[in-house]
Design a protein around this motif. Structure first.
Motif, PDB file in Angstrom:
ATOM      1  N   ILE A 223       0.863  -1.176   0.000  1.00  9.96           N
ATOM      2  CA  ILE A 223       0.000   0.000   0.000  1.00  9.96           C
ATOM      3  C   ILE A 223       0.905   1.233   0.000  1.00  9.96           C
ATOM      4  CG2 ILE A 223      -1.792   1.259   1.248  1.00  9.96           C
ATOM      5  CD1 ILE A 223      -2.365  -1.453   2.695  1.00  9.96           C
ATOM      6  N   PHE A 224       0.891   2.006  -1.063  1.00 13.21           N
ATOM      7  CA  PHE A 224       1.777   3.162  -1.107  1.00 13.21           C
ATOM      8  C   PHE A 224       1.373   4.179  -0.057  1.00 13.21           C
ATOM      9  CE2 PHE A 224       2.869   7.456  -2.590  1.00 13.21           C
ATOM     10  CZ  PHE A 224       4.248   7.328  -2.511  1.00 13.21           C
ATOM     11  N   ALA A 225       2.369   4.694   0.668  1.00 15.80           N
ATOM     12  CA  ALA A 225       2.092   5.638   1.743  1.00 15.80           C
ATOM     13  C   ALA A 225       3.172   6.704   1.795  1.00 15.80           C
ATOM     14  CB  ALA A 225       2.013   4.916   3.084  1.00 15.80           C
ATOM     15  N   ILE A 226       2.765   7.894   2.195  1.00 18.07           N
ATOM     16  CA  ILE A 226       3.683   8.988   2.479  1.00 18.07           C
ATOM     17  C   ILE A 226       3.454   9.421   3.919  1.00 18.07           C
ATOM     18  CG2 ILE A 226       3.858   9.803   0.105  1.00 18.07           C
ATOM     19  CD1 ILE A 226       1.760  11.871   0.696  1.00 18.07           C
ATOM     20  N   ALA A 227       4.429  10.146   4.490  1.00 20.12           N
ATOM     21  CA  ALA A 227       4.353  10.530   5.898  1.00 20.12           C
ATOM     22  C   ALA A 227       4.565  12.027   6.055  1.00 20.12           C
ATOM     23  CB  ALA A 227       5.386   9.765   6.719  1.00 20.12           C
ATOM     24  N   THR A 228       3.885  12.586   7.052  1.00 17.95           N
ATOM     25  CA  THR A 228       4.048  14.005   7.339  1.00 17.95           C
ATOM     26  C   THR A 228       5.277  14.267   8.200  1.00 17.95           C
ATOM     27  OG1 THR A 228       2.575  13.813   9.254  1.00 17.95           O
ATOM     28  CG2 THR A 228       1.584  14.463   7.157  1.00 17.95           C
ATOM     29  N   GLY A 229       5.739  13.243   8.930  1.00 22.40           N
ATOM     30  CA  GLY A 229       6.858  13.443   9.835  1.00 22.40           C
ATOM     31  C   GLY A 229       6.363  14.045  11.131  1.00 22.40           C
ATOM     32  N   GLY A 230       5.797  13.215  12.016  1.00 17.68           N
ATOM     33  CA  GLY A 230       5.241  13.714  13.260  1.00 17.68           C
ATOM     34  C   GLY A 230       3.805  14.178  13.096  1.00 17.68           C
ATOM     35  N   SER A 231       3.277  14.773  14.153  1.00 21.51           N
ATOM     36  CA  SER A 231       1.861  15.117  14.189  1.00 21.51           C
ATOM     37  C   SER A 231       1.554  16.506  13.648  1.00 21.51           C
ATOM     38  CB  SER A 231       1.342  15.011  15.633  1.00 21.51           C
ATOM     39  OG  SER A 231       2.078  15.870  16.483  1.00 21.51           O
ATOM     40  N   ALA A 232       2.581  17.210  13.157  1.00 20.78           N
ATOM     41  CA  ALA A 232       2.354  18.550  12.632  1.00 20.78           C
ATOM     42  C   ALA A 232       1.953  18.485  11.158  1.00 20.78           C
ATOM     43  CB  ALA A 232       3.610  19.403  12.796  1.00 20.78           C
ATOM     44  N   PHE A 233       0.982  19.314  10.783  1.00 17.46           N
ATOM     45  CA  PHE A 233       0.576  19.441   9.376  1.00 17.46           C
ATOM     46  C   PHE A 233       0.222  20.894   9.135  1.00 17.46           C
ATOM     47  CE2 PHE A 233      -2.204  19.109   5.664  1.00 17.46           C
ATOM     48  CZ  PHE A 233      -1.477  18.228   4.860  1.00 17.46           C
ATOM     49  N   ASN A 234       0.777  21.463   8.073  1.00 19.59           N
ATOM     50  CA  ASN A 234       0.575  22.879   7.808  1.00 19.59           C
ATOM     51  C   ASN A 234       0.192  23.102   6.351  1.00 19.59           C
ATOM     52  OD1 ASN A 234       3.004  22.625   6.323  1.00 19.59           O
ATOM     53  ND2 ASN A 234       4.210  23.147   8.135  1.00 19.59           N
ATOM     54  N   ARG A 235       0.001  24.354   5.998  1.00 14.82           N
ATOM     55  CA  ARG A 235      -0.420  24.669   4.633  1.00 14.82           C
ATOM     56  C   ARG A 235       0.660  24.343   3.624  1.00 14.82           C
ATOM     57  NH1 ARG A 235      -4.994  24.119   2.273  1.00 14.82           N
ATOM     58  NH2 ARG A 235      -4.793  24.893   0.141  1.00 14.82           N
ATOM     59  N   THR A 236       1.925  24.452   4.007  1.00 15.02           N
ATOM     60  CA  THR A 236       3.013  24.117   3.086  1.00 15.02           C
ATOM     61  C   THR A 236       2.950  22.650   2.690  1.00 15.02           C
ATOM     62  OG1 THR A 236       4.436  25.815   4.059  1.00 15.02           O
ATOM     63  CG2 THR A 236       5.514  24.089   2.775  1.00 15.02           C
ATOM     64  N   LYS A 237       2.732  21.772   3.658  1.00 16.19           N
ATOM     65  CA  LYS A 237       2.604  20.352   3.355  1.00 16.19           C
ATOM     66  C   LYS A 237       1.352  20.097   2.517  1.00 16.19           C
ATOM     67  CE  LYS A 237       5.007  18.614   7.496  1.00 16.19           C
ATOM     68  NZ  LYS A 237       6.077  17.811   6.895  1.00 16.19           N
ATOM     69  N   ALA A 238       0.273  20.799   2.837  1.00 15.60           N
ATOM     70  CA  ALA A 238      -0.961  20.635   2.067  1.00 15.60           C
ATOM     71  C   ALA A 238      -0.753  21.014   0.608  1.00 15.60           C
ATOM     72  CB  ALA A 238      -2.073  21.482   2.681  1.00 15.60           C
TER      73      ALA A 238
END
Length: 314
Positions: A223-238
């Motif tokens: 199952i292809f997956a990517i990770a955010t790296g920890g619990s932080a998610f911001n507009r740049t990652k979006a």
């Protein structure tokens, strides 16, 4: 002092502490830096204490300040944790942290670059059984170019930019939970782990998880997956995700408060702009990798949802 600006308890409560006791003046729990279940770790919560926000580990004698602890818990660099605290609470005093934890300290003032020389990986072309013991296949380790730093006894986990250039490297000790990132590299807050593979293979559907090893676990199951790296998610990652070939993501959150906040943040950022589906990590497992290790490749009645994301590792 920290007590002038930061709500230490509120920042710490979302994380999964082991054998924790909360009082008005201290958090006492097992150390997050070691594989241990004894309550030998403390954080000072008393706002009248000069050490407010500082922590200590009676098992190792180490102690340190709050920013480094938060960076570890959020799985990001010291600078990124400091930036988060500034954004939330305003400018921090100069004496916020006196770090004596025995792990590399990144230079806050050093300029960041978008990419770093991939030649640094040439000295890490070794394999350690650490990830294999966590259920990660050799094929997936090759796919993500995992290596091993024999000098510092750390698995090396490269983070690539969307164009395939090297942006950062995470070093994870094999004998403890400590980790650090390459000096002067691209901030993890600007990156998504594994996004370069989505570009290379024009992948349309992907799972999205917090940690790199969770992405490895799903990829081991096909199952292809990517990770955010920890619990932080911001507009740049979006924005990085929205510009990619990926059109649909399925979220596998950790089974804790930080995982719920991570899920809610992603849904808020991506809602209406990308198809977002939710998958549950089976309890009592705390995350995808623990589930994977205990029950094998993650199928567990979710073949219908997962089949659309299946990809050929080789």
């Amino acid at each position: 002092m920290l007590r002038q600006v930061i709500d230490i308890r509120a920042e710490l409560e979302p994380f999964p502490w082991i054998n924790a006791t909360w009082t008005e003046t201290r958090l006492i729990a097992a150390s997050p830096f070691r594989y241990d279940r004894h309550p030998s770790f403390y954080v000072i919560l008393d706002e009248l204490d000069e050490g407010y926000g500082c922590w200590g580990d009676s098992g190792t004698g180490e102690r340190g300040g709050f920013t480094q602890l938060l960076a570890f818990l959020r799985d990001e660099t010291y600078e990124e944790a400091a930036d988060y605290l500034r954004a939330r609470y305003g400018e921090l005093p100069n004496d916020t942290d006196e770090i004596v934890l025995n792990m590399p300290r990144l230079n806050v003032d050093k300029p960041r670059v978008t990419r770093i020389d991939s030649a640094i990986l040439d000295t890490y072309t070794y394999r350690h059984p650490y990830l294999g013991q966590r259920g990660i296949s050799e094929a997936v380790q090759r796919l993500f170019n995992i290596g091993y730093d024999r000098t510092r006894q750390a698995v090396t986990i490269p983070w690539y930019n969307a164009d395939g250039s090297l942006g950062n490297v995470k070093y994870r000790r094999v004998d403890s939970k400590t980790f650090w990132y390459e000096r002067g590299a691209r901030p993890i807050r600007e990156m998504l782990y594994g996004i370069h593979i989505a570009y290379q293979r024009k992948i349309r559907k992907a799972a999205l998880v917090e940690a790199e090893v969770d992405a490895h676990s799903l990829c081991t199951a096909g199952i292809f997956a990517i990770a955010t790296g920890g619990s932080a998610f911001n507009r740049t990652k979006a924005e990085l995700l929205l510009r990619s070939p990926i059109e649909e993501v399925t979220l596998y959150r950790d089974n804790d408060a930080a995982g719920r906040a991570w899920r809610n943040r992603i849904v808020a950022e991506l809602g209406g702009e990308m198809d977002v589906k939710l998958a549950l990590v089976r309890r009592p497992y705390k995350d995808v990798n623990e589930w994977h290790c205990e029950e094998g490749p993650i199928r567990h009645g979710r073949e219908r949802k997962c089949r659309t994301m299946t990809f050929n590792i080789r």
